[in-house]
Design a protein around this motif. Sequence first.
Motif, PDB file in Angstrom:
ATOM      1  N   ALA A  89      45.211   4.908  78.455  1.00  0.00           N
ATOM      2  CA  ALA A  89      46.466   4.175  78.559  1.00  0.00           C
ATOM      3  C   ALA A  89      47.437   4.777  77.554  1.00  0.00           C
ATOM      4  CB  ALA A  89      46.251   2.698  78.277  1.00  0.00           C
ATOM      5  N   HIS A  90      48.607   5.171  78.019  1.00  0.00           N
ATOM      6  CA  HIS A  90      49.597   5.879  77.196  1.00  0.00           C
ATOM      7  C   HIS A  90      50.736   4.922  76.904  1.00  0.00           C
ATOM      8  CE1 HIS A  90      52.780   9.366  77.189  1.00  0.00           C
ATOM      9  NE2 HIS A  90      52.630   8.810  75.993  1.00  0.00           N
ATOM     10  N   LEU A  91      50.916   4.566  75.612  1.00  0.00           N
ATOM     11  CA  LEU A  91      51.889   3.553  75.214  1.00  0.00           C
ATOM     12  C   LEU A  91      52.987   4.160  74.350  1.00  0.00           C
ATOM     13  CD1 LEU A  91      49.413   0.713  74.128  1.00  0.00           C
ATOM     14  CD2 LEU A  91      50.115   1.394  76.439  1.00  0.00           C
ATOM     15  N   THR A  92      54.162   3.550  74.411  1.00  0.00           N
ATOM     16  CA  THR A  92      55.292   4.030  73.626  1.00  0.00           C
ATOM     17  C   THR A  92      55.138   3.650  72.156  1.00  0.00           C
ATOM     18  OG1 THR A  92      56.482   2.033  74.293  1.00  0.00           O
ATOM     19  CG2 THR A  92      56.937   4.049  75.532  1.00  0.00           C
ATOM     20  N   GLU A  93      55.913   4.332  71.330  1.00  0.00           N
ATOM     21  CA  GLU A  93      55.799   4.186  69.877  1.00  0.00           C
ATOM     22  C   GLU A  93      55.985   2.746  69.410  1.00  0.00           C
ATOM     23  OE1 GLU A  93      58.269   5.675  65.901  1.00  0.00           O
ATOM     24  OE2 GLU A  93      58.666   6.582  67.857  1.00  0.00           O
ATOM     25  N   ASP A  94      56.868   1.986  70.071  1.00  0.00           N
ATOM     26  CA  ASP A  94      57.182   0.630  69.610  1.00  0.00           C
ATOM     27  C   ASP A  94      56.021  -0.346  69.744  1.00  0.00           C
ATOM     28  OD1 ASP A  94      57.731   0.982  72.471  1.00  0.00           O
ATOM     29  OD2 ASP A  94      58.299  -1.130  72.419  1.00  0.00           O
ATOM     30  N   THR A  95      54.974   0.027  70.470  1.00  0.00           N
ATOM     31  CA  THR A  95      53.825  -0.873  70.652  1.00  0.00           C
ATOM     32  C   THR A  95      52.811  -0.765  69.527  1.00  0.00           C
ATOM     33  OG1 THR A  95      52.563   0.773  71.923  1.00  0.00           O
ATOM     34  CG2 THR A  95      54.047  -0.676  73.159  1.00  0.00           C
ATOM     35  N   ARG A  96      52.949   0.235  68.676  1.00  0.00           N
ATOM     36  CA  ARG A  96      51.891   0.564  67.713  1.00  0.00           C
ATOM     37  C   ARG A  96      51.521  -0.616  66.812  1.00  0.00           C
ATOM     38  NH1 ARG A  96      53.547   5.474  64.277  1.00  0.00           N
ATOM     39  NH2 ARG A  96      55.000   3.914  63.466  1.00  0.00           N
ATOM     40  N   GLU A  97      52.490  -1.159  66.096  1.00  0.00           N
ATOM     41  CA  GLU A  97      52.194  -2.244  65.162  1.00  0.00           C
ATOM     42  C   GLU A  97      51.843  -3.534  65.887  1.00  0.00           C
ATOM     43  OE1 GLU A  97      51.596  -1.730  62.061  1.00  0.00           O
ATOM     44  OE2 GLU A  97      52.094   0.381  62.443  1.00  0.00           O
ATOM     45  N   LYS A  98      52.447  -3.761  67.048  1.00  0.00           N
ATOM     46  CA  LYS A  98      52.135  -4.971  67.806  1.00  0.00           C
ATOM     47  C   LYS A  98      50.709  -4.921  68.346  1.00  0.00           C
ATOM     48  CE  LYS A  98      55.872  -7.117  67.025  1.00  0.00           C
ATOM     49  NZ  LYS A  98      55.835  -8.264  66.068  1.00  0.00           N
ATOM     50  N   LEU A  99      50.238  -3.749  68.740  1.00  0.00           N
ATOM     51  CA  LEU A  99      48.858  -3.624  69.185  1.00  0.00           C
ATOM     52  C   LEU A  99      47.906  -3.907  68.034  1.00  0.00           C
ATOM     53  CD1 LEU A  99      46.620  -2.966  71.129  1.00  0.00           C
ATOM     54  CD2 LEU A  99      47.092  -0.520  70.807  1.00  0.00           C
ATOM     55  N   ARG A 100      48.222  -3.385  66.850  1.00  0.00           N
ATOM     56  CA  ARG A 100      47.396  -3.659  65.677  1.00  0.00           C
ATOM     57  C   ARG A 100      47.366  -5.170  65.378  1.00  0.00           C
ATOM     58  NH1 ARG A 100      46.562  -0.191  61.230  1.00  0.00           N
ATOM     59  NH2 ARG A 100      48.453   0.981  61.757  1.00  0.00           N
ATOM     60  N   GLU A 101      48.542  -5.806  65.469  1.00  0.00           N
ATOM     61  CA  GLU A 101      48.623  -7.249  65.205  1.00  0.00           C
ATOM     62  C   GLU A 101      47.847  -8.036  66.263  1.00  0.00           C
ATOM     63  OE1 GLU A 101      52.079 -10.673  64.436  1.00  0.00           O
ATOM     64  OE2 GLU A 101      52.648  -8.565  64.823  1.00  0.00           O
ATOM     65  N   PHE A 102      47.979  -7.629  67.525  1.00  0.00           N
ATOM     66  CA  PHE A 102      47.277  -8.279  68.633  1.00  0.00           C
ATOM     67  C   PHE A 102      45.763  -8.215  68.420  1.00  0.00           C
ATOM     68  CE2 PHE A 102      45.269  -8.044  72.832  1.00  0.00           C
ATOM     69  CZ  PHE A 102      45.850  -9.099  73.514  1.00  0.00           C
ATOM     70  N   ALA A 103      45.256  -7.023  68.130  1.00  0.00           N
ATOM     71  CA  ALA A 103      43.813  -6.868  67.900  1.00  0.00           C
ATOM     72  C   ALA A 103      43.386  -7.641  66.658  1.00  0.00           C
ATOM     73  CB  ALA A 103      43.468  -5.387  67.761  1.00  0.00           C
ATOM     74  N   GLY A 104      44.274  -7.692  65.651  1.00  0.00           N
ATOM     75  CA  GLY A 104      43.962  -8.431  64.434  1.00  0.00           C
ATOM     76  C   GLY A 104      43.752  -9.913  64.698  1.00  0.00           C
ATOM     77  N   LEU A 105      44.481 -10.482  65.654  1.00  0.00           N
ATOM     78  CA  LEU A 105      44.297 -11.888  66.012  1.00  0.00           C
ATOM     79  C   LEU A 105      42.895 -12.121  66.578  1.00  0.00           C
ATOM     80  CD1 LEU A 105      47.743 -12.651  67.688  1.00  0.00           C
ATOM     81  CD2 LEU A 105      46.968 -13.398  65.422  1.00  0.00           C
ATOM     82  N   TYR A 106      42.419 -11.180  67.377  1.00  0.00           N
ATOM     83  CA  TYR A 106      41.068 -11.312  67.917  1.00  0.00           C
ATOM     84  C   TYR A 106      40.011 -11.129  66.829  1.00  0.00           C
ATOM     85  CZ  TYR A 106      42.490 -11.755  72.758  1.00  0.00           C
ATOM     86  OH  TYR A 106      43.013 -12.234  73.931  1.00  0.00           O
TER      87      TYR A 106
END
Length: 266
Positions: A177-194
């Motif tokens: 899955a190829h994501l744009t730069e703006d998703t980087r910190e939000k993905l980290r935060e999302f996984a951190g919630l789990y």
Amino acid sequence: YKHCHLPLEEAKQAEELRMRRAVDTLLPKIITAAQEETEAVAAAYDRFWNGKYTLAQMSELDDLEGRGAERFLTWFAFDYPLAEGGATMVERLAADGAPDLTPEEQLLLGSWAPVRLRPYVVTSVQKGQGMAVADLVDGTTFAVVDHAASRRVLQDEVLVAHLLPAGESYFIGGAAAHLTEDTREKLREFAGLYLEALQRERPDASWADLLRERSEVLNHFVMQLPVEEPNPTLLENIIAQTRASLMLAGESLGIGKGEKDSTADE
């Protein structure tokens, strides 16, 4: 140089070529084996796509979710436990062996058993050759050989992928899955919630535990992203909704309730 170093370099190059060829032949064998695990596929499919798609839509996934069928089958082979708390299909193949594997393929299979879906940040790109990536979680860096992907990705973008070791190089297993730069910190935060939710059950749980046991949550983030253009508001909504749903799930199971009650008593 010709008598001493050149033969060593040629031998090393020949070995690297054999391993690269083994990557190209082993991965299709793994995907074929995954497709034959018909009894386990239905539950895994629902888990990976979070109930959004039915098995009848498997042939449509490439249009719905960018090479979605290949992404699912790769995750199923590498990440999904075939029994409760049991081995994945790749771990089982590595332990039991397979009669149709070459020695190079069998060697690769052993090194692939621990591989799980993970998020990576692209740190540099050599167009048409490969790229350097860093694990979004722990910062570990990898040199990735991929002629096609290196023509499409840009520095600071994100790949959610299986990185497969082969000699001194790494290759992307299946589709990423190829994501744009703006998703980087939000993905980290999302996984951190789990991770926080997992730690409410098991306080000593680590990032490695989360990605070994629940790597499909990375795909749940990918599924919610906009297709056409970046949308910061949507990213914020994804985080807020995920935080709320995980808190509600924890409360319904009584997770963390004892800690709240004891605090109130004090």
